[in-house]
Scaffold this motif. Structure first.
Motif, PDB file in Angstrom:
ATOM      1  N   ASP A   1      -6.586   4.986  10.040  1.00  0.00           N
ATOM      2  CA  ASP A   1      -6.023   3.712  10.586  1.00  0.00           C
ATOM      3  C   ASP A   1      -4.690   3.499  10.544  1.00  0.00           C
ATOM      4  O   ASP A   1      -3.891   4.046   9.481  1.00  0.00           O
ATOM      5  N   ARG A   2      -4.127   2.240  10.954  1.00  0.00           N
ATOM      6  CA  ARG A   2      -2.818   1.795  10.836  1.00  0.00           C
ATOM      7  C   ARG A   2      -2.370   1.620   9.439  1.00  0.00           C
ATOM      8  O   ARG A   2      -1.349   1.536   9.055  1.00  0.00           O
ATOM      9  N   LEU A   3      -3.263   0.907   8.651  1.00  0.00           N
ATOM     10  CA  LEU A   3      -3.189   0.385   7.242  1.00  0.00           C
ATOM     11  C   LEU A   3      -2.632   1.727   6.215  1.00  0.00           C
ATOM     12  O   LEU A   3      -1.789   1.665   5.777  1.00  0.00           O
ATOM     13  N   ALA A   4      -3.679   2.611   6.567  1.00  0.00           N
ATOM     14  CA  ALA A   4      -3.617   3.982   5.958  1.00  0.00           C
ATOM     15  C   ALA A   4      -2.132   4.704   6.216  1.00  0.00           C
ATOM     16  O   ALA A   4      -1.429   5.208   5.427  1.00  0.00           O
ATOM     17  N   LEU A   5      -1.544   4.538   7.518  1.00  0.00           N
ATOM     18  CA  LEU A   5      -0.517   5.179   7.881  1.00  0.00           C
ATOM     19  C   LEU A   5       0.732   4.196   7.350  1.00  0.00           C
ATOM     20  O   LEU A   5       1.746   4.793   7.071  1.00  0.00           O
ATOM     21  N   GLY A   6       0.640   3.030   7.413  1.00  0.00           N
ATOM     22  CA  GLY A   6       1.443   2.255   6.849  1.00  0.00           C
ATOM     23  C   GLY A   6       1.683   2.413   5.348  1.00  0.00           C
ATOM     24  O   GLY A   6       2.982   2.281   4.793  1.00  0.00           O
ATOM     25  N   VAL A   7       0.734   2.479   4.714  1.00  0.00           N
ATOM     26  CA  VAL A   7       1.032   2.914   3.136  1.00  0.00           C
ATOM     27  C   VAL A   7       1.887   3.906   3.019  1.00  0.00           C
ATOM     28  O   VAL A   7       2.457   4.249   2.208  1.00  0.00           O
ATOM     29  N   ALA A   8       1.301   5.153   3.880  1.00  0.00           N
ATOM     30  CA  ALA A   8       2.080   6.582   3.707  1.00  0.00           C
ATOM     31  C   ALA A   8       3.545   6.390   4.001  1.00  0.00           C
ATOM     32  O   ALA A   8       4.336   6.969   3.312  1.00  0.00           O
ATOM     33  N   ALA A   9       3.871   5.605   5.099  1.00  0.00           N
ATOM     34  CA  ALA A   9       5.078   5.308   5.450  1.00  0.00           C
ATOM     35  C   ALA A   9       6.003   4.654   4.302  1.00  0.00           C
ATOM     36  O   ALA A   9       7.055   4.828   3.962  1.00  0.00           O
ATOM     37  N   TYR A  10       5.359   3.651   3.742  1.00  0.00           N
ATOM     38  CA  TYR A  10       6.040   2.789   2.819  1.00  0.00           C
ATOM     39  C   TYR A  10       6.467   3.625   1.812  1.00  0.00           C
ATOM     40  O   TYR A  10       7.554   3.566   1.252  1.00  0.00           O
ATOM     41  N   ARG A  11       5.635   4.684   1.335  1.00  0.00           N
ATOM     42  CA  ARG A  11       5.900   5.358   0.450  1.00  0.00           C
ATOM     43  C   ARG A  11       7.131   6.424   0.530  1.00  0.00           C
ATOM     44  O   ARG A  11       7.621   6.870  -0.205  1.00  0.00           O
ATOM     45  N   GLN A  12       7.197   6.824   1.891  1.00  0.00           N
ATOM     46  CA  GLN A  12       8.498   7.388   2.402  1.00  0.00           C
ATOM     47  C   GLN A  12       9.979   6.694   2.048  1.00  0.00           C
ATOM     48  O   GLN A  12      10.750   7.214   1.754  1.00  0.00           O
ATOM     49  N   ILE A  13       9.732   5.453   2.032  1.00  0.00           N
ATOM     50  CA  ILE A  13      10.983   4.626   2.033  1.00  0.00           C
ATOM     51  C   ILE A  13      11.188   3.877   0.740  1.00  0.00           C
ATOM     52  O   ILE A  13      12.295   3.315   0.357  1.00  0.00           O
ATOM     53  N   ALA A  14      10.162   3.724  -0.011  1.00  0.00           N
ATOM     54  CA  ALA A  14      10.232   3.068  -1.494  1.00  0.00           C
ATOM     55  C   ALA A  14      11.064   4.100  -2.328  1.00  0.00           C
ATOM     56  O   ALA A  14      10.989   5.168  -2.247  1.00  0.00           O
TER      57      ALA A  14
END
Length: 195
Positions: A54-67
């Motif tokens: 879902d978009r939440l799981a994708l959002g968390v994975a994407a956040y990890r890329q930019i944090a």
């Protein structure tokens, strides 16, 4: 598709995460959709759903890329180290990236699995730099070894996070950070030697 190679595996996953991170950066979590990410990544939604449910799981994975992971300060004393840690966290939580983090935490609710994937939200990741500065304080004689407990180490960060997540503050004034350190954190550390 003349001359174009179809991406697979890690190359496709990287493209999707880059697209999702760009979308998060532009629109926040509210504007993150599978359609928008698929368009940006040059793929289809099925390719995304095969990797993230879902978009939440994708959002968390994407956040990890930019944090970014930040090394703990070493000012030479516990009070200044703790204040600098809180000031850095305050800047992060007050930034656009921190806004994305707050949106993701709110969307995740109590889903510990997703919260743990947010790099700076897992218990271990939160405790590690605080345990380092406490370890240095123990070595300097400013704190007792009994203070080297993850819950004790992170209490200042939890109180700051509360300002953002529970109270909805856009930023915490420096007086609040000083109060957390001087009225709660340092007395807690000092009292650990007594118990």
């Amino acid at each position: 598709m003349t001359g174009q190679t179809r991406r697979r595996g890690a190359a496709l996953e990287d493209a999707i995460l880059r697209a999702a991170a760009d979308q998060l950066d532009e629109t926040g979590f509210a504007g993150l959709t599978m359609d928008a990410v698929a368009r940006r990544a040059g793929t289809n939604k099925n390719a995304i759903y095969r990797r993230w449910p879902d978009r939440l799981a994708l959002g968390v994975a994407a956040y990890r890329q930019i944090a970014h992971t930040v090394q703990p300060p070493d000012t030479g004393n516990l009070r200044d180290d703790a204040l600098e840690m809180l000031r850095r966290a305050n800047r992060h939580w007050s930034s656009p990236l921190g806004g994305i983090l707050r949106e993701l935490i709110a969307a995740a609710g109590g889903t510990q699995q997703l919260l743990g994937q947010l790099t700076d939200q897992s218990a271990e990741a939160t405790a590690a730099p605080w345990l380092i500065i406490l370890g240095r304080a123990v070595a300097r004689g400013e704190a007792s070894p009994e203070s080297l407990h993850p819950r004790v180490a992170t209490v200042a960060m939890v109180l700051l996070r509360n300002e953002f997540v529970t109270r909805g503050a856009p930023t915490a004034p420096d007086e609040t950070l000083t109060e957390i350190v001087d009225a709660v954190y340092l007395p807690l550390i000092r009292n650990r030697a007594i118990s």
